[in-house]
Enzyme design. Structure first.
Site, PDB file in Angstrom:
ATOM      1  N   LYS A  56      -8.594   4.768  -4.399  1.00 48.78           N
ATOM      2  CA  LYS A  56      -9.131   3.405  -4.471  1.00 48.78           C
ATOM      3  C   LYS A  56      -9.219   2.797  -3.064  1.00 48.78           C
ATOM      4  CE  LYS A  56      -7.445   2.801  -9.173  1.00 48.78           C
ATOM      5  NZ  LYS A  56      -6.471   2.248 -10.122  1.00 48.78           N
ATOM      6  N   GLN A 100      -0.876  -0.852 -10.158  1.00 48.74           N
ATOM      7  CA  GLN A 100      -1.123   0.468 -10.731  1.00 48.74           C
ATOM      8  C   GLN A 100      -0.135   0.746 -11.865  1.00 48.74           C
ATOM      9  OE1 GLN A 100      -3.745   2.360  -9.932  1.00 48.74           O
ATOM     10  NE2 GLN A 100      -3.186   3.969 -11.369  1.00 48.74           N
ATOM     11  N   ASP A 123      -8.940  -5.328 -12.626  1.00 44.28           N
ATOM     12  CA  ASP A 123      -8.733  -4.247 -13.602  1.00 44.28           C
ATOM     13  C   ASP A 123      -9.210  -4.665 -14.991  1.00 44.28           C
ATOM     14  OD1 ASP A 123      -7.716  -1.752 -12.870  1.00 44.28           O
ATOM     15  OD2 ASP A 123      -5.679  -2.524 -12.596  1.00 44.28           O
TER      16      ASP A 123
HETATM   17  N1  GUN Z   1      -3.378   3.633 -14.579  1.00 41.55           N
HETATM   18  C1  GUN Z   1      -4.326   4.438 -15.115  1.00 41.55           C
HETATM   19  N2  GUN Z   1      -5.556   3.868 -15.031  1.00 41.55           N
HETATM   20  C2  GUN Z   1      -5.368   2.672 -14.422  1.00 41.55           C
HETATM   21  C3  GUN Z   1      -6.263   1.633 -14.043  1.00 41.55           C
HETATM   22  O1  GUN Z   1      -7.481   1.672 -14.264  1.00 41.55           O
HETATM   23  N3  GUN Z   1      -5.690   0.570 -13.426  1.00 41.55           N
HETATM   24  C4  GUN Z   1      -4.345   0.476 -13.199  1.00 41.55           C
HETATM   25  N4  GUN Z   1      -3.879  -0.624 -12.606  1.00 41.55           N
HETATM   26  N5  GUN Z   1      -3.494   1.432 -13.549  1.00 41.55           N
HETATM   27  C5  GUN Z   1      -4.006   2.523 -14.154  1.00 41.55           C
END
Ligand code: GUN
Length: 294
Positions: A56, A100, A123
């Site tokens: 990311k 995350q 998100d």
């Molecule tokens: N863990 C797995 N997929 C995601 C996501 O799209 N965002 C976040 N914050 N954690 C995750």
């Protein structure tokens, strides 16, 4: 017959979208505006989470965004994490941020998610954004479902009147996907079946599917005998399988037996290189949106 013309190239599509985002950032900056700024909080040392967050941050650099990675020890208290979320909510230099997941067991994920300012929740996990999505209002769509919608849209895959069967009811993918595929929209208008661990006969359900979305996190769960000829298969799974011949000691496989299902599918997404890259790109799209409306 071996076919390759039915593979949805998520990596290439995500690069195209990144170029579009980078062009928009250039315009913003040329008008004297600040570039979009995404922050990510990573708690602990889960290798998959580390890898996702790194990807990311790297993607932010590619499109000209600012990014901030905040790493915290696995034993951070819930109160301290809430404090950090509050600081990011108030930080006017940050347009959007993510925490995350998964978080360590002693932290209540929903409590953390609910503490995020919905206008910075890129998100799309906050109940305000989930509620808006359910009502078809403008909001941040969760990144993976948004990426899948983009794929279906840009590959001009007809969804209206189709039967979409989703495997897995997670808050992050299965449940929002069921809402998006049934809405009255360009990508949508499906009849949706949401299957899960208590579904009596998943194979029977899957064999009725024009569109399969597999998101359970179980390697090669969907096999050839569960797929109708001509189905569109979207594989959300990213599973690490031990492989002594691979450089890192593992390889990635999806929730779908790709090699076996490929020749039956009208379209299919590979793993890696399918939904994964689109998820990151969708997060960038949400961050750009957050910047524009901040
Ligand atoms: N863990 C797995 N997929 C995601 C996501 O799209 N965002 C976040 N914050 N954690 C995750």
């Amino acid at each position: 017959m071996i076919r390759n013309d039915n593979i949805i190239d998520g990596k290439a599509l995500s690069n195209t979208i990144k170029e579009e985002i980078a062009a928009e950032v250039k315009v913003l900056v040329s008008h004297g505006e600040r570039a979009p700024h995404l922050a990510a909080i990573l708690v602990g040392e889960n290798p998959a989470s580390q890898s996702y967050v790194r990807s990311k941050v790297r993607s932010c650099e590619q499109v000209g965004f600012q990014s901030t990675l905040i790493q915290k020890e696995v034993d951070i208290t819930e109160a301290k994490l809430l404090e950090l979320v509050d600081q990011l909510n108030k930080n006017e230099e940050i347009d959007g941020f993510i925490v995350q997941l998964p978080l360590p067991k002693h932290i209540d994920e929903m409590k953390i998610t609910m503490a995020i300012d919905p206008s910075k929740d890129v998100d799309g996990f906050h109940p305000v954004n989930v509620g808006k999505m359910s009502l078809g209002l403008d909001c941040f769509l969760p990144a993976t479902p948004y990426g899948i919608v983009q794929m279906l849209d840009r590959y001009k895959i007809e969804t209206s009147g189709k039967h979409c069967v989703i495997v897995g009811r997670s808050n992050i993918v299965g449940t929002p996907m069921s809402i998006l595929m049934s809405r009255k929209a360009k990508v949508g208008n499906c009849t949706v079946t949401l299957t899960h661990s208590r579904t009596k006969n998943i194979k029977t359900e899957l064999l009725r599917a024009d569109i399969i979305i597999a998101a359970i996190g179980y390697p090669n769960f969907v096999t050839e005998d569960m797929v109708k000829q001509g189905a569109v298969i979207i594989d959300v799974g990213i599973n690490r399988i031990e492989d002594s011949e691979a450089k890192r000691g593992y390889r990635l496989v999806g929730d779908v037996d790709f090699e076996a299902c490929k020749n039956k599918a009208l379209y299919i997404t590979p793993v890696p290189g399918g939904v994964g890259p689109m998820t990151v790109t969708s997060l960038l799209m949400n961050t750009l949106k957050a910047r524009k409306f901040s």
